[in-house]
Design a protein around this motif. Structure first.
Motif, PDB file in Angstrom:
ATOM      1  N   PHE A 119       0.790  -1.233   0.000  1.00 56.45           N
ATOM      2  CA  PHE A 119       0.000   0.000   0.000  1.00 56.45           C
ATOM      3  C   PHE A 119       0.822   1.282   0.000  1.00 56.45           C
ATOM      4  O   PHE A 119       1.976   1.310   0.434  1.00 56.45           O
ATOM      5  N   ASP A 120       0.176   2.315  -0.529  1.00 57.42           N
ATOM      6  CA  ASP A 120       0.628   3.705  -0.375  1.00 57.42           C
ATOM      7  C   ASP A 120      -0.380   4.305   0.603  1.00 57.42           C
ATOM      8  O   ASP A 120      -1.517   4.588   0.234  1.00 57.42           O
ATOM      9  N   PRO A 121       0.005   4.447   1.892  1.00 62.97           N
ATOM     10  CA  PRO A 121      -1.001   4.807   2.895  1.00 62.97           C
ATOM     11  C   PRO A 121      -1.628   6.178   2.650  1.00 62.97           C
ATOM     12  O   PRO A 121      -2.805   6.379   2.945  1.00 62.97           O
ATOM     13  N   LEU A 122      -0.840   7.099   2.113  1.00 65.44           N
ATOM     14  CA  LEU A 122      -1.385   8.426   1.813  1.00 65.44           C
ATOM     15  C   LEU A 122      -0.746   8.924   0.521  1.00 65.44           C
ATOM     16  O   LEU A 122       0.440   9.252   0.502  1.00 65.44           O
ATOM     17  N   ASP A 123      -1.529   8.930  -0.538  1.00 65.21           N
ATOM     18  CA  ASP A 123      -1.027   9.394  -1.836  1.00 65.21           C
ATOM     19  C   ASP A 123      -1.390  10.861  -2.005  1.00 65.21           C
ATOM     20  O   ASP A 123      -2.505  11.274  -1.683  1.00 65.21           O
ATOM     21  N   GLY A 124      -0.411  11.621  -2.498  1.00 64.87           N
ATOM     22  CA  GLY A 124      -0.641  13.049  -2.709  1.00 64.87           C
ATOM     23  C   GLY A 124      -0.427  13.834  -1.435  1.00 64.87           C
ATOM     24  O   GLY A 124      -1.007  14.907  -1.248  1.00 64.87           O
ATOM     25  N   SER A 125       0.428  13.327  -0.543  1.00 60.91           N
ATOM     26  CA  SER A 125       0.491  13.942   0.791  1.00 60.91           C
ATOM     27  C   SER A 125       1.019  15.387   0.761  1.00 60.91           C
ATOM     28  O   SER A 125       0.816  16.122   1.720  1.00 60.91           O
ATOM     29  N   SER A 126       1.629  15.797  -0.355  1.00 58.93           N
ATOM     30  CA  SER A 126       2.018  17.217  -0.442  1.00 58.93           C
ATOM     31  C   SER A 126       0.774  18.110  -0.499  1.00 58.93           C
ATOM     32  O   SER A 126       0.848  19.315  -0.268  1.00 58.93           O
ATOM     33  N   ASN A 127      -0.364  17.518  -0.791  1.00 56.99           N
ATOM     34  CA  ASN A 127      -1.612  18.293  -0.869  1.00 56.99           C
ATOM     35  C   ASN A 127      -2.316  18.465   0.477  1.00 56.99           C
ATOM     36  O   ASN A 127      -3.321  19.179   0.567  1.00 56.99           O
ATOM     37  N   ILE A 128      -1.799  17.806   1.519  1.00 57.53           N
ATOM     38  CA  ILE A 128      -2.442  17.925   2.832  1.00 57.53           C
ATOM     39  C   ILE A 128      -2.424  19.375   3.300  1.00 57.53           C
ATOM     40  O   ILE A 128      -3.422  19.906   3.785  1.00 57.53           O
ATOM     41  N   ASP A 129      -1.277  20.030   3.124  1.00 56.59           N
ATOM     42  CA  ASP A 129      -1.108  21.414   3.600  1.00 56.59           C
ATOM     43  C   ASP A 129      -2.116  22.364   2.960  1.00 56.59           C
ATOM     44  O   ASP A 129      -2.407  23.414   3.499  1.00 56.59           O
ATOM     45  N   VAL A 130      -2.602  22.023   1.764  1.00 57.00           N
ATOM     46  CA  VAL A 130      -3.442  22.962   1.019  1.00 57.00           C
ATOM     47  C   VAL A 130      -4.885  22.470   0.880  1.00 57.00           C
ATOM     48  O   VAL A 130      -5.651  23.004   0.082  1.00 57.00           O
ATOM     49  N   ASN A 131      -5.232  21.455   1.685  1.00 56.46           N
ATOM     50  CA  ASN A 131      -6.616  20.986   1.741  1.00 56.46           C
ATOM     51  C   ASN A 131      -7.155  20.555   0.379  1.00 56.46           C
ATOM     52  O   ASN A 131      -8.258  20.916  -0.025  1.00 56.46           O
ATOM     53  N   VAL A 132      -6.323  19.816  -0.331  1.00 57.94           N
ATOM     54  CA  VAL A 132      -6.732  19.221  -1.611  1.00 57.94           C
ATOM     55  C   VAL A 132      -6.763  17.699  -1.425  1.00 57.94           C
ATOM     56  O   VAL A 132      -6.025  17.153  -0.595  1.00 57.94           O
ATOM     57  N   SER A 133      -7.618  17.035  -2.198  1.00 60.95           N
ATOM     58  CA  SER A 133      -7.851  15.593  -2.013  1.00 60.95           C
ATOM     59  C   SER A 133      -6.579  14.758  -1.952  1.00 60.95           C
ATOM     60  O   SER A 133      -5.647  14.951  -2.734  1.00 60.95           O
ATOM     61  N   VAL A 134      -6.585  13.826  -1.028  1.00 62.60           N
ATOM     62  CA  VAL A 134      -5.540  12.803  -0.919  1.00 62.60           C
ATOM     63  C   VAL A 134      -6.246  11.441  -0.863  1.00 62.60           C
ATOM     64  O   VAL A 134      -7.481  11.392  -0.837  1.00 62.60           O
ATOM     65  N   GLY A 135      -5.479  10.372  -0.855  1.00 65.76           N
ATOM     66  CA  GLY A 135      -6.117   9.054  -0.820  1.00 65.76           C
ATOM     67  C   GLY A 135      -5.169   7.983  -0.357  1.00 65.76           C
ATOM     68  O   GLY A 135      -4.002   8.259  -0.052  1.00 65.76           O
ATOM     69  N   SER A 136      -5.661   6.746  -0.276  1.00 64.85           N
ATOM     70  CA  SER A 136      -4.835   5.575   0.036  1.00 64.85           C
ATOM     71  C   SER A 136      -4.991   4.591  -1.109  1.00 64.85           C
ATOM     72  O   SER A 136      -6.093   4.456  -1.653  1.00 64.85           O
ATOM     73  N   ILE A 137      -3.907   3.909  -1.463  1.00 65.09           N
ATOM     74  CA  ILE A 137      -3.957   2.949  -2.580  1.00 65.09           C
ATOM     75  C   ILE A 137      -3.473   1.599  -2.055  1.00 65.09           C
ATOM     76  O   ILE A 137      -2.477   1.546  -1.326  1.00 65.09           O
ATOM     77  N   PHE A 138      -4.154   0.511  -2.447  1.00 65.46           N
ATOM     78  CA  PHE A 138      -3.701  -0.804  -1.972  1.00 65.46           C
ATOM     79  C   PHE A 138      -3.796  -1.875  -3.052  1.00 65.46           C
ATOM     80  O   PHE A 138      -4.604  -1.770  -3.977  1.00 65.46           O
ATOM     81  N   SER A 139      -2.944  -2.868  -2.886  1.00 67.97           N
ATOM     82  CA  SER A 139      -2.875  -3.998  -3.815  1.00 67.97           C
ATOM     83  C   SER A 139      -2.804  -5.271  -2.971  1.00 67.97           C
ATOM     84  O   SER A 139      -2.077  -5.312  -1.978  1.00 67.97           O
ATOM     85  N   ILE A 140      -3.553  -6.290  -3.389  1.00 67.70           N
ATOM     86  CA  ILE A 140      -3.495  -7.566  -2.666  1.00 67.70           C
ATOM     87  C   ILE A 140      -2.973  -8.651  -3.606  1.00 67.70           C
ATOM     88  O   ILE A 140      -3.497  -8.848  -4.710  1.00 67.70           O
ATOM     89  N   LEU A 141      -1.911  -9.311  -3.152  1.00 68.61           N
ATOM     90  CA  LEU A 141      -1.279 -10.397  -3.906  1.00 68.61           C
ATOM     91  C   LEU A 141      -1.396 -11.675  -3.089  1.00 68.61           C
ATOM     92  O   LEU A 141      -1.534 -11.619  -1.859  1.00 68.61           O
ATOM     93  N   ARG A 142      -1.286 -12.809  -3.780  1.00 71.83           N
ATOM     94  CA  ARG A 142      -1.205 -14.080  -3.067  1.00 71.83           C
ATOM     95  C   ARG A 142       0.259 -14.295  -2.681  1.00 71.83           C
ATOM     96  O   ARG A 142       1.154 -14.030  -3.493  1.00 71.83           O
ATOM     97  N   ALA A 143       0.507 -14.741  -1.481  1.00 75.05           N
ATOM     98  CA  ALA A 143       1.889 -15.035  -1.085  1.00 75.05           C
ATOM     99  C   ALA A 143       2.348 -16.293  -1.820  1.00 75.05           C
ATOM    100  O   ALA A 143       1.533 -17.173  -2.107  1.00 75.05           O
ATOM    101  N   PRO A 144       3.646 -16.399  -2.138  1.00 72.37           N
ATOM    102  CA  PRO A 144       4.143 -17.630  -2.767  1.00 72.37           C
ATOM    103  C   PRO A 144       3.815 -18.847  -1.902  1.00 72.37           C
ATOM    104  O   PRO A 144       3.752 -18.748  -0.666  1.00 72.37           O
ATOM    105  N   ALA A 145       3.625 -20.009  -2.578  1.00 77.21           N
ATOM    106  CA  ALA A 145       3.155 -21.226  -1.887  1.00 77.21           C
ATOM    107  C   ALA A 145       4.037 -21.580  -0.684  1.00 77.21           C
ATOM    108  O   ALA A 145       3.524 -21.939   0.384  1.00 77.21           O
ATOM    109  N   ASP A 146       5.354 -21.449  -0.829  1.00 79.23           N
ATOM    110  CA  ASP A 146       6.215 -21.892   0.280  1.00 79.23           C
ATOM    111  C   ASP A 146       6.085 -20.970   1.493  1.00 79.23           C
ATOM    112  O   ASP A 146       6.303 -21.398   2.626  1.00 79.23           O
ATOM    113  N   VAL A 147       5.710 -19.725   1.260  1.00 79.27           N
ATOM    114  CA  VAL A 147       5.474 -18.806   2.384  1.00 79.27           C
ATOM    115  C   VAL A 147       4.239 -19.266   3.151  1.00 79.27           C
ATOM    116  O   VAL A 147       4.236 -19.330   4.385  1.00 79.27           O
ATOM    117  N   ILE A 148       3.194 -19.619   2.382  1.00 73.06           N
ATOM    118  CA  ILE A 148       1.940 -20.030   3.019  1.00 73.06           C
ATOM    119  C   ILE A 148       2.156 -21.338   3.794  1.00 73.06           C
ATOM    120  O   ILE A 148       1.719 -21.484   4.939  1.00 73.06           O
TER     121      ILE A 148
END
Ligand code: AHG
Ligand code: MN
Ligand code: MN
Length: 363
Positions: A119-148
């Protein structure tokens, strides 16, 4: 549709799971945890300078992350919210984030599961100071079989999977309204946070990116560093109705990629943060695993296209956790045009004959 008839995120996920009768429900549980982290971040963002958790939003955390960027306090708080919400449930084998140099190991106090959360917990964080939209982005992958199977600690290589292997991806957008946009590989659904209930409700059931557009987004202050195909594309847009495209284009630049992605999902457009020559150590600005791949997955699930400019983004085999990459995404016909320009021999920018390979001036 009356408000009460709109399914909640939980209801939507239960319905999606019915397509896979053998599914264990772990993915749904994980997605709900992520949505709770996003609700918590939405609240933290909404307090702005008043601060919550004892930190005013715009204050810098002081530390520098692995990208060499100064972390805002909210970057750190948001990262913590993802970790704390997702680590305990037994659904994860490990996590990785923009704000953590190395993969995060699930503490031994908790069971380990079969998914990786990136994940990118806070995308666009330079925009926090100026009250412009920010967000969070996430991706889910399957762990390799040997990890599981072994439950061993995760290493960087476990995360280096092409975007096409993502099991689910999404983002939350903290704008005038908070939204949660998700794909579990069956199209894209958008949910709006009902502030009365504190629940995400399905408001955009089947998001489609229009194939054509006359709106583009790029940071033009980098134009002197662009490669010729990008210059050509933007020049043609700027030439408007009397140029080769035969129509006028509009331009936007929010500097929160997640907000640009949302605009493009809602009404089409093309976004470019292409590979350029600004800093040879950085092939692009945005990060492959937690920005380009999840947004690329969502955009493609909505019928759009995501690319490096040269090849489909979701086919790229990552080489490192925090790898940067050129990113072009949005309305399919425009992205295909940009790819075509990258593959065509450079005609306009071709060197003058005297300076060409076999010129008089080469020995
Ligand atoms: P982050 O805040 O996670 O570091 O990402 C910021 C990214 C992206 O959201 C945005 O499109 C881009 O940086 C803005 O770049 P410029 O500063 O060149 O406008
Ligand atoms: Mn980002
Ligand atoms: Mn970030």
């Amino acid at each position: 549709m009356p408000l009460s008839k709109r399914p909640t995120l939980t209801q939507y996920l239960i319905e999606q799971r019915r397509r896979f009768p053998q599914a264990s429900g772990e993915l749904n549980a994980l997605l709900l945890d992520v949505s709770i982290a996003c609700k918590a971040i939405a609240r933290a963002v909404a307090f702005g300078e008043l601060g919550q958790h004892g930190v005013p939003a715009a204050k810098t955390g002081g530390a520098v992350n692995v990208q060499g960027e100064v972390q805002k306090a909210l970057d750190v708080v948001s990262n913590h919210m993802f970790v704390a919400t997702a680590e305990w449930s037994g659904n994860l084998a490990g996590m990785a984030s923009e704000e953590m140099d190395d993969p995060y190991q699930i503490p031994r106090d908790y069971p380990r599961g079969k998914y990786l959360l990136v994940f990118d917990p806070l995308d666009g964080s330079s925009n926090i100071d100026v009250n412009v939209s920010v967000g969070s982005i996430f991706s889910i992958l399957r762990a390799p079989a040997d990890v599981i199977e072994s439950g061993r600690d995760v290493v960087e290589a476990d995360f280096l999977q092409p975007g096409a292997t993502q099991v689910a991806a999404g983002y939350a957008l903290y704008g005038p309204v908070t939204m949660f946009v998700l794909s579990v590989g069956n199209g894209v659904a958008g949910f709006t946070l009902d502030p009365n209930l504190g629940e995400f409700k399905l408001t955009h059931p089947s998001i489609q990116v229009p194939a054509d557009t006359s709106e583009f987004a790029i940071n033009t202050s980098n134009s002197r560093f662009w490669e010729p195909p990008v210059k050509r594309y933007v020049d043609e847009c700027l030439a408007g109705r009397t140029g080769p495209r035969g129509k006028d284009f509009n331009m936007r630049w929010i500097a929160s990629m997640v907000a640009e992605a949302h605009r493009i999902l809602m009404r089409g457009g093309v976004f470019m943060y292409p590979r350029d020559t600004k800093d040879p150590s950085k092939p692009g600005r945005l990060r492959l695993l937690y920005e380009a791949n999840p947004i690329g997955y969502i955009i493609e699930q909505a019928g759009g296209r995501a690319s490096t400019g040269r090849q489909p983004m979701l086919g790229v085999k990552p080489s490192s956790l925090h790898q940067r990459i050129g990113l072009v995404f949005g309305s399919r016909n425009e992205v295909e045009r940009i790819e075509r320009y990258h593959h065509e021999p450079a005609t306009r920018e071709a060197p003058a004959p005297l300076f060409a390979e076999r010129s008089l001036f080469r020995d």
